[in-house]
Design an enzyme around this catalytic site. Structure first.
Site, PDB file in Angstrom:
ATOM      1  N   HIS A 111     -75.376  64.951 -32.644  1.00 24.08           N
ATOM      2  CA  HIS A 111     -74.931  66.354 -32.580  1.00 24.08           C
ATOM      3  C   HIS A 111     -73.813  66.496 -31.539  1.00 24.08           C
ATOM      4  O   HIS A 111     -72.780  67.115 -31.805  1.00 24.08           O
ATOM      5  CB  HIS A 111     -76.139  67.235 -32.230  1.00 24.08           C
ATOM      6  CG  HIS A 111     -75.820  68.677 -32.002  1.00 24.08           C
ATOM      7  ND1 HIS A 111     -75.988  69.645 -32.969  1.00 24.08           N
ATOM      8  CD2 HIS A 111     -75.331  69.328 -30.920  1.00 24.08           C
ATOM      9  CE1 HIS A 111     -75.616  70.820 -32.488  1.00 24.08           C
ATOM     10  NE2 HIS A 111     -75.215  70.660 -31.235  1.00 24.08           N
ATOM     11  N   GLU A 112     -74.002  65.884 -30.364  1.00 20.99           N
ATOM     12  CA  GLU A 112     -72.991  65.971 -29.298  1.00 20.99           C
ATOM     13  C   GLU A 112     -71.701  65.245 -29.713  1.00 20.99           C
ATOM     14  O   GLU A 112     -70.598  65.747 -29.483  1.00 20.99           O
ATOM     15  CB  GLU A 112     -73.533  65.382 -27.991  1.00 20.99           C
ATOM     16  CG  GLU A 112     -74.771  66.084 -27.435  1.00 20.99           C
ATOM     17  CD  GLU A 112     -74.572  67.568 -27.178  1.00 20.99           C
ATOM     18  OE1 GLU A 112     -73.427  67.983 -26.930  1.00 20.99           O
ATOM     19  OE2 GLU A 112     -75.570  68.320 -27.248  1.00 20.99           O
ATOM     20  N   HIS A 123     -69.617  67.427 -31.853  1.00 18.96           N
ATOM     21  CA  HIS A 123     -68.803  68.413 -31.117  1.00 18.96           C
ATOM     22  C   HIS A 123     -67.486  67.765 -30.667  1.00 18.96           C
ATOM     23  O   HIS A 123     -66.441  68.402 -30.676  1.00 18.96           O
ATOM     24  CB  HIS A 123     -69.549  68.927 -29.878  1.00 18.96           C
ATOM     25  CG  HIS A 123     -70.576  69.988 -30.170  1.00 18.96           C
ATOM     26  ND1 HIS A 123     -70.309  71.101 -30.931  1.00 18.96           N
ATOM     27  CD2 HIS A 123     -71.867  70.118 -29.757  1.00 18.96           C
ATOM     28  CE1 HIS A 123     -71.401  71.875 -30.998  1.00 18.96           C
ATOM     29  NE2 HIS A 123     -72.352  71.292 -30.294  1.00 18.96           N
ATOM     30  N   GLU A 170     -72.034  75.188 -34.063  1.00 19.16           N
ATOM     31  CA  GLU A 170     -73.356  74.559 -33.999  1.00 19.16           C
ATOM     32  C   GLU A 170     -73.786  74.033 -35.361  1.00 19.16           C
ATOM     33  O   GLU A 170     -74.292  72.919 -35.481  1.00 19.16           O
ATOM     34  CB  GLU A 170     -74.391  75.554 -33.470  1.00 19.16           C
ATOM     35  CG  GLU A 170     -74.314  75.761 -31.982  1.00 19.16           C
ATOM     36  CD  GLU A 170     -74.302  74.453 -31.216  1.00 19.16           C
ATOM     37  OE1 GLU A 170     -75.149  73.587 -31.460  1.00 19.16           O
ATOM     38  OE2 GLU A 170     -73.406  74.287 -30.382  1.00 19.16           O
TER      39      GLU A 170
END
Ligand code: ZN
Length: 474
Positions: free
Chosen positions: A149-150, A153, A209
């Site tokens: 997930h990071e 980003h 997100e």
């Protein structure tokens, strides 16, 4: 689709003029059938690409690197070579699968010595994971889910895209037109390169997100992990979440989009389910997790009670804080702990060790957001969610009780409720807790102003000034 392939065969056997159009149709049918025979991993996945951005990928690295070096100085780090090596190894495996449009980001993975469940990524590939996240993960795949997930980003350049949007309202029109003077952008790069709580680089929208969830799931899949692990981790967090701050912190920095888990499940279905022989857990992960659990407790914020002194009086000069949902001003001799919507504001010596050895706020203000998913627009929503929050607070603090029932006030022009509670102060004796609650589109934003009862009058004016300075996001 297989029966279509069969009918195509029949059609050809019956002969007739094979027009170009029919050939096209046949090809399409054939391709359709073929595509279903092999796992259609790349056929249906959701396409994602970075949004509007005035910065170059090289500037992402420059800004991120500078902020990362700053963060390492400002945050307590685990400094455990085994943990760092493990994170680097798993992180690298995932980062290799991230679509970066050919840019080589110098991915780094760091462990932050903080029990709160959180993680963040600075532009250019600098990922920080709290030890609380490692401790809360059941399996390697769940931790890999958070890392993926990071990494997403970073690959989608959400930090600098966000900075672009935030800057767009302030930057001269020439910059927006693309005629970007090196000096003004240079100044912005320098400004963004300092790591601060609530930095614009870490303020993600709910759309960002969802994108990071979806791409993260794809990365998990491509790296051979169980792609359901990210959703499983979120479900765990939601099940454990409370208003107390530490558990809610991940969702404060990575605001919860609607139907988060469902959206991840949908992407897993698009990918055709988990890959063959997918990886769920490893001996290495469990060994590393034990290593983290055995680390000495994180540093206490400040043991003021041990020093015996009361905090210095609040300064009359104010500093500014910018969260996701609000901004406010606070005395410049106070410190901000936490990030996003989950912060504490406290003077030096205002956070003390309570009897159980936990850090507790004795002087200052706690700001947090409690999720409220239903009936936010009803007449009684504010009362209802405030009651629920008070119940939760009383449950977590057995000595807490309401001394003045919720009364109507206004906060930055919005209807709000003011409630007074009392509780046992970690300084000994009673403390006064002034609770202010206001509804936001995603939940109940609340402020708890805390001071020992005997000294509360010395703080009241400051609490009012902070709340008066509050500006809620539109
Ligand atoms: Zn996020």
């Amino acid at each position: 689709m297989l029966p279509s392939g069969v009918s195509y065969g029949t059609e050809r056997q019956h002969g007739g003029p094979a027009t170009a159009k029919r050939m096209q149709k046949i090809t399409a049918l054939l391709f359709g059938a073929f595509a279903l025979l092999v796992p259609c991993a790349f056929a249906q996945r959701t396409p994602l690409k970075p949004g509007w951005n005035l910065f170059s990928p090289q500037q992402d690295v420059q800004i991120g690197q500078s902020a990362a070096r700053d963060a390492e100085k400002k945050l307590p780090m685990c400094n455990d070579p085994k943990v760092d090596a493990y994170l680097a190894q798993v992180g690298k495996r995932l980062a290799e699968k991230a679509p970066t449009g050919g840019v080589q980001y110098p991915f780094e993975f760091h462990c932050v010595d903080d029990k709160a469940i959180n993680a963040f990524a600075l532009p250019g590939g600098f990922v920080f994971v709290n030890r609380g996240t490692i401790e809360a993960a059941d399996t390697e795949a769940q931790l890999a889910g958070v890392l993926a997930h990071e990494i997403s980003h970073v690959a989608l350049r959400h930090g600098t895209s966000q900075a672009t949007k935030a800057g767009a309202t302030q930057l001269p029109i020439a910059i927006l037109g693309g005629i970007l003077g090196d000096s003004s952008l240079g100044a912005l790069v320098t400004q963004l390169g300092a790591f601060t709580a609530g930095s614009v680089l870490l303020k993600y929208s709910r759309t960002a997100e969802t994108q990071a969830d979806v791409l993260g799931t794809q990365i998990l899949y491509d790296a051979g992990y169980d792609p359901r692990a990210l959703a499983q981790f979120f479900e765990r967090l939601q099940a454990r979440g409370g208003p107390s701050g530490s558990l809610a912190q991940f969702f404060s920095d990575h605001p919860n989009p609607d139907h988060r888990v469902e959206r991840v499940d949908e992407e897993v279905a698009k990918l055709g389910g988990p890959p063959q022989n997918y990886k769920r857990d490893s001996v290495e992960f469990q060994a590393m997790r034990r290593e983290v659990l055995a680390l000495p407790p994180p540093p206490k914020v400040r043991a003021g009670a041990a020093a015996g002194g009361k905090p210095a009086p609040p300064s009359g000069t104010f500093a500014a804080y910018q969260g996701n949902e609000f901004s406010l001003k606070y005395p410049n001799n106070w410190k901000v702990y936490g990030q996003g919507n989950a912060i504490s504001l406290s003077p030096e010596g205002g956070v003390v060790e309570d009897r159980s050895g936990q850090a507790a706020l004795a002087y200052g203000m706690i700001v947090n957001m409690s999720d409220a998913h239903e009936e936010l627009d009803s007449d009684k929503a504010l009362e209802k969610f405030t009651e629920r929050l008070i119940d939760q607070l009383e449950h977590e603090n057995p000595a807490m009780r309401v001394v003045r029932k919720p009364g109507r006030v206004r906060l930055n022009g919005q209807p709000a409720l003011s409630t007074y509670l009392s509780n046992a102060s970690p300084m000994g004796g009673e403390e006064t807790d002034w609770l202010i609650t206001v509804l936001r589109p995603d939940g109940l934003l609340y402020f708890v102003c805390v001071a020992p009862q005997a000294e509360y009058d010395n703080y009241d004016k400051t609490f009012v000034a902070i709340l008066d300075s509050l500006r809620l996001a539109k």
